[in-house]
Design a protein around this motif. Structure first.
Motif, mmCIF file in Angstrom:
data_model
loop_
_atom_site.group_PDB
_atom_site.id
_atom_site.type_symbol
_atom_site.label_atom_id
_atom_site.label_comp_id
_atom_site.label_asym_id
_atom_site.label_seq_id
_atom_site.Cartn_x
_atom_site.Cartn_y
_atom_site.Cartn_z
ATOM 1 N N ASN A 77 0.831 -1.208 0.000
ATOM 2 C CA ASN A 77 0.000 0.000 0.000
ATOM 3 C C ASN A 77 0.864 1.257 0.000
ATOM 4 O OD1 ASN A 77 -3.087 -0.020 0.241
ATOM 5 N ND2 ASN A 77 -2.495 -1.808 1.448
ATOM 6 N N ASP A 78 1.894 1.275 0.852
ATOM 7 C CA ASP A 78 2.770 2.457 0.919
ATOM 8 C C ASP A 78 3.454 2.706 -0.421
ATOM 9 O OD1 ASP A 78 2.236 3.358 3.434
ATOM 10 O OD2 ASP A 78 3.922 2.356 4.409
ATOM 11 N N LYS A 81 0.987 4.039 -2.890
ATOM 12 C CA LYS A 81 0.582 5.429 -2.551
ATOM 13 C C LYS A 81 1.728 6.396 -2.754
ATOM 14 C CE LYS A 81 -3.234 4.721 0.624
ATOM 15 N NZ LYS A 81 -3.371 3.692 1.632
ATOM 16 N N ASN A 83 4.396 6.518 -0.727
ATOM 17 C CA ASN A 83 5.000 6.853 0.580
ATOM 18 C C ASN A 83 6.311 6.093 0.730
ATOM 19 O OD1 ASN A 83 2.690 8.293 1.146
ATOM 20 N ND2 ASN A 83 1.717 6.590 2.248
ATOM 21 N N ASP A 97 0.356 8.845 -6.020
ATOM 22 C CA ASP A 97 -0.489 7.703 -5.623
ATOM 23 C C ASP A 97 -1.027 7.052 -6.903
ATOM 24 O OD1 ASP A 97 -2.509 6.022 -4.746
ATOM 25 O OD2 ASP A 97 -3.266 7.420 -3.230
#
Ligand code: R5P
Length: 314
Positions: A77-78, A81, A83, A97
């Motif tokens: 997910n990071d 996105k 991150n 993202d």
């Protein structure tokens, strides 16, 4: 599209990737001396995880598998996105993202048998784990889940997939059974599907579990005299269910008895015990086990394709 896996479901992930013709990458997994887990998406995987939808193949078994699955979903997910900020300031710290695109395929869903509150105050463990994982992906594929009802109403779509077609094909080619038996009422749907595929006779036993190690099978009249019988279940753990069922079959004249399942847990010397009761034990590779002879990749691929349709990702 890309298939990724951690430490506990690599063979199934490889089979899935081969079936779909997609790349398969391994996420780095290690354990600290105090047993806590560590995972990291290698630098060379970052682009492929951001450029296309990802299917993570991971088991929620043993307990460390739950944590590993959760950590891998968090990291994926990071990365998607953007991150990427890190203390060593390696690479770009932030990227755009890229939006939704994460599926979780669970070959063996640990805790699936705690799918109800049997006594007041119990946790419905399967539901608790499913909710946790659903909060970090866009869809879940589960493979021969013990009781599918437990995932009803989850916050993401679920594809229920099964290896029964492959299990039937394998039994037909290697054993050619005359009769398929479900060892209890819970496995009737699965076992009767196998009997239909093979076009052979089918019945079931009434099982009462006294405790984790004691099972009583109410023998009913089965037309198994001189026949080759295959007992089909979703999982074999201690082997108690299969051994008792095999006893009932032998006492009614079955000449050959085989045991087939999706999930070969084989706890506490189960295989050694089983081979005293049955002529063959057949399982998929949802869990690492010595009886892995039934391919699971095609069933997982059917689940992935189903979710791609539902989510309009094609
Ligand atoms: C229970 O309902 C399951 O479908 C299996 O029959 C059971 O979990 C197998 O466990 P064991 O091998 O320990 O009897």
């Amino acid at each position: 599209m890309v298939v990724v896996s951690g430490s506990n479901a690599r063979p199934m992930a490889g089979q899935l990737a081969a079936e779909l013709g997609w790349a398969h990458h391994s996420i780095e997994t290690r354990r600290f001396p105090d047993t806590e887990g560590y995972i990291r998406i290698p630098d060379e995987m970052i682009d492929s995880i951001r450029e296309q939808p990802v299917v993570l193949v991971s088991n929620t078994f043993p307990d460390s598998g739950i944590i590993e699955t959760l950590l891998m979903l968090e990291a994926i997910n990071d990365v998607r996105k953007g991150n990427l900020a890190n203390l060593r300031e390696i690479g770009p710290q932030e990227l755009a993202d890229v939006g939704p695109g994460i599926l979780l395929a669970i070959p063996y869903f640990g805790y699936s048998r705690q799918d109800k509150r049997f006594r007041p105050g119990e946790a419905v463990s399967a539901r608790a784990i499913a909710n946790l994982l659903a909060s970090r992906c866009d869809g879940i594929i589960v493979f021969d889940l013990h009781a599918p009802q437990v995932l009803e109403g989850l916050s993401v779509p679920v594809a229920y997939t099964s290896a029964m077609p492959e299990l039937a094909k394998h039994l037909q080619e290697s054993v050619n059974p005359d009769f398929i038996l479900s060892p209890d009422k819970g496995a009737i749907e699965r076992a009767s599907e196998v009997a239909n595929e093979i076009q052979c006779q089918f019945s079931y036993l009434e099982k009462t579990r006294i405790d984790a190690h004691t099972i009583v099978h109410k023998a009913k009249d089965l037309d198994v005299e001189g026949k080759i019988v295959a007992i089909v279940d979703d999982m074999i753990a201690t082997g108690g269910t299969i051994c008792r069922a095999a006893d009932a079959l032998r006492s009614q004249g079955a000449t050959e008895v085989h045991a087939a399942c999706s999930h070969g847990l084989f706890t506490g010397g189960a295989v050694a015990r089983l081979i005293r009761y049955v002529d063959g034990v057949h399982a998929t590779s949802s869990l690492k086990n010595p009886q892995d002879v039934i391919p699971g990749g095609p069933a997982l691929a059917r689940g992935v394709n189903e979710l791609f349709e539902v989510l309009n990702w094609n």
